[in-house]
Design a protein around this motif. Structure first.
Motif, PDB file in Angstrom:
ATOM      1  N   MET A   1      23.365  68.702  52.419  1.00  0.00           N
ATOM      2  CA  MET A   1      21.977  68.445  51.351  1.00  0.00           C
ATOM      3  C   MET A   1      20.917  69.134  51.758  1.00  0.00           C
ATOM      4  SD  MET A   1      22.878  67.590  48.219  1.00  0.00           S
ATOM      5  CE  MET A   1      20.526  66.953  47.959  1.00  0.00           C
ATOM      6  N   ALA A   2      19.454  69.627  51.837  1.00  0.00           N
ATOM      7  CA  ALA A   2      18.245  70.107  52.542  1.00  0.00           C
ATOM      8  C   ALA A   2      17.191  70.173  51.755  1.00  0.00           C
ATOM      9  CB  ALA A   2      18.863  70.952  52.809  1.00  0.00           C
ATOM     10  N   TRP A   3      16.403  69.875  51.713  1.00  0.00           N
ATOM     11  CA  TRP A   3      14.665  70.273  52.058  1.00  0.00           C
ATOM     12  C   TRP A   3      14.134  71.097  51.974  1.00  0.00           C
ATOM     13  CZ3 TRP A   3      12.722  66.840  48.170  1.00  0.00           C
ATOM     14  CH2 TRP A   3      13.703  65.437  47.896  1.00  0.00           C
ATOM     15  N   PHE A   4      13.909  71.941  51.453  1.00  0.00           N
ATOM     16  CA  PHE A   4      13.040  72.814  51.365  1.00  0.00           C
ATOM     17  C   PHE A   4      11.258  72.918  50.989  1.00  0.00           C
ATOM     18  CE2 PHE A   4      15.886  76.618  53.076  1.00  0.00           C
ATOM     19  CZ  PHE A   4      17.452  75.791  52.174  1.00  0.00           C
TER      20      PHE A   4
ATOM     21  N   LYS B   1       3.546  82.095  49.187  1.00  0.00           N
ATOM     22  CA  LYS B   1       4.453  82.195  50.948  1.00  0.00           C
ATOM     23  C   LYS B   1       5.751  81.654  50.201  1.00  0.00           C
ATOM     24  CE  LYS B   1       1.283  80.408  54.317  1.00  0.00           C
ATOM     25  NZ  LYS B   1       0.956  79.603  55.772  1.00  0.00           N
ATOM     26  N   GLU B   2       6.767  82.409  50.921  1.00  0.00           N
ATOM     27  CA  GLU B   2       8.041  81.686  51.006  1.00  0.00           C
ATOM     28  C   GLU B   2       8.757  80.840  51.411  1.00  0.00           C
ATOM     29  OE1 GLU B   2       9.731  86.462  52.815  1.00  0.00           O
ATOM     30  OE2 GLU B   2      10.206  84.772  53.403  1.00  0.00           O
TER      31      GLU B   2
ATOM     32  N   ALA C   1       2.623  71.518  50.363  1.00  0.00           N
ATOM     33  CA  ALA C   1       3.726  72.993  49.804  1.00  0.00           C
ATOM     34  C   ALA C   1       3.929  71.675  48.498  1.00  0.00           C
ATOM     35  CB  ALA C   1       4.759  73.398  50.768  1.00  0.00           C
ATOM     36  N   VAL C   2       5.149  72.806  47.534  1.00  0.00           N
ATOM     37  CA  VAL C   2       6.105  72.530  46.938  1.00  0.00           C
ATOM     38  C   VAL C   2       7.197  71.872  47.484  1.00  0.00           C
ATOM     39  CG1 VAL C   2       6.976  72.315  44.591  1.00  0.00           C
ATOM     40  CG2 VAL C   2       5.067  72.940  45.083  1.00  0.00           C
TER      41      VAL C   2
ATOM     42  N   VAL D   1      30.658  74.974  55.500  1.00  0.00           N
ATOM     43  CA  VAL D   1      30.282  75.045  57.438  1.00  0.00           C
ATOM     44  C   VAL D   1      28.214  74.882  57.200  1.00  0.00           C
ATOM     45  CG1 VAL D   1      29.711  75.943  59.332  1.00  0.00           C
ATOM     46  CG2 VAL D   1      31.504  76.212  58.390  1.00  0.00           C
ATOM     47  N   PRO D   2      27.402  73.290  58.214  1.00  0.00           N
ATOM     48  CA  PRO D   2      26.485  73.850  57.303  1.00  0.00           C
ATOM     49  C   PRO D   2      25.606  75.208  57.972  1.00  0.00           C
ATOM     50  CG  PRO D   2      27.256  71.427  58.747  1.00  0.00           C
ATOM     51  CD  PRO D   2      28.379  72.423  58.696  1.00  0.00           C
ATOM     52  N   ARG D   3      24.844  74.934  56.908  1.00  0.00           N
ATOM     53  CA  ARG D   3      23.838  76.496  57.060  1.00  0.00           C
ATOM     54  C   ARG D   3      22.465  75.954  56.458  1.00  0.00           C
ATOM     55  NH1 ARG D   3      26.987  80.564  58.868  1.00  0.00           N
ATOM     56  NH2 ARG D   3      29.151  80.751  58.198  1.00  0.00           N
ATOM     57  N   TRP D   4      21.625  76.457  57.000  1.00  0.00           N
ATOM     58  CA  TRP D   4      20.266  76.254  56.537  1.00  0.00           C
ATOM     59  C   TRP D   4      18.948  77.357  56.025  1.00  0.00           C
ATOM     60  CZ3 TRP D   4      21.533  71.806  56.764  1.00  0.00           C
ATOM     61  CH2 TRP D   4      22.441  70.852  58.038  1.00  0.00           C
ATOM     62  N   GLY D   5      19.997  78.182  55.067  1.00  0.00           N
ATOM     63  CA  GLY D   5      19.394  79.510  54.796  1.00  0.00           C
ATOM     64  C   GLY D   5      18.616  78.696  53.756  1.00  0.00           C
ATOM     65  N   ALA D   6      18.403  79.108  52.594  1.00  0.00           N
ATOM     66  CA  ALA D   6      17.795  79.304  51.024  1.00  0.00           C
ATOM     67  C   ALA D   6      19.249  79.543  50.560  1.00  0.00           C
ATOM     68  CB  ALA D   6      16.198  79.801  50.374  1.00  0.00           C
ATOM     69  N   SER D   7      19.407  80.919  50.695  1.00  0.00           N
ATOM     70  CA  SER D   7      20.675  81.304  50.179  1.00  0.00           C
ATOM     71  C   SER D   7      21.974  80.893  50.336  1.00  0.00           C
ATOM     72  CB  SER D   7      20.264  82.353  50.376  1.00  0.00           C
ATOM     73  OG  SER D   7      21.209  82.810  52.077  1.00  0.00           O
TER      74      SER D   7
END
Length: 123
Positions: A33-36, A42-43, A91-92, A102-108
């Motif tokens: 799980m993650a928060w963006f 902005k991106e 931001a939203v 594997v934990p990764r942290w990019g939006a894709s």
């Protein structure tokens, strides 16, 4: 999995907010799980991420020492405790879930997204 974020609002600089994200559907504990967050024009940027049982946690440099991510698998929820908020945190905020091994942290890297909750920090 369906994700529902909540807890956003308007707060003065230096204040705190706690975001929550409730999940429904498949077994919550199988997701990273993650928060963006995304500010106007902005991106979408990574904020914080947490692995299946919380053994791996990662923060963007901009929020280290101010934000804490946590999860409660029994409640199928992930949280973001935000303190010492700054106007640039406006931001939203989106919660996201990944099926990755594997934990990764990019939006894709994330397969499911919540609808977003607005955080506005006034100066």
């Amino acid at each position: 999995v369906q994700l529902q974020a909540s807890g956003g609002g308007l707060v003065q600089a230096g204040g705190s907010l706690r975001l929550s994200c409730a999940a429904s559907g498949r077994t919550f504990s199988t997701y990273i799980m993650a928060w963006f967050r995304q500010a106007p024009g902005k991106e979408r940027d990574f904020v914080a991420g947490i692995s299946w049982t919380g053994g791996s946690i990662y923060y963007a440099d901009s929020v280290k020492g101010r934000f804490i991510i946590s999860r409660d698998n029994a409640k199928s929820s992930v949280y973001l405790q935000m303190t010492s908020l700054k106007p640039e945190d406006t931001a939203v905020y989106y919660c996201a879930a990944s099926n990755g091994r594997v934990p990764r942290w990019g939006a894709s890297d994330y397969d499911y997204w919540g609808q977003g909750t607005q955080v506005t920090v006034s100066s």
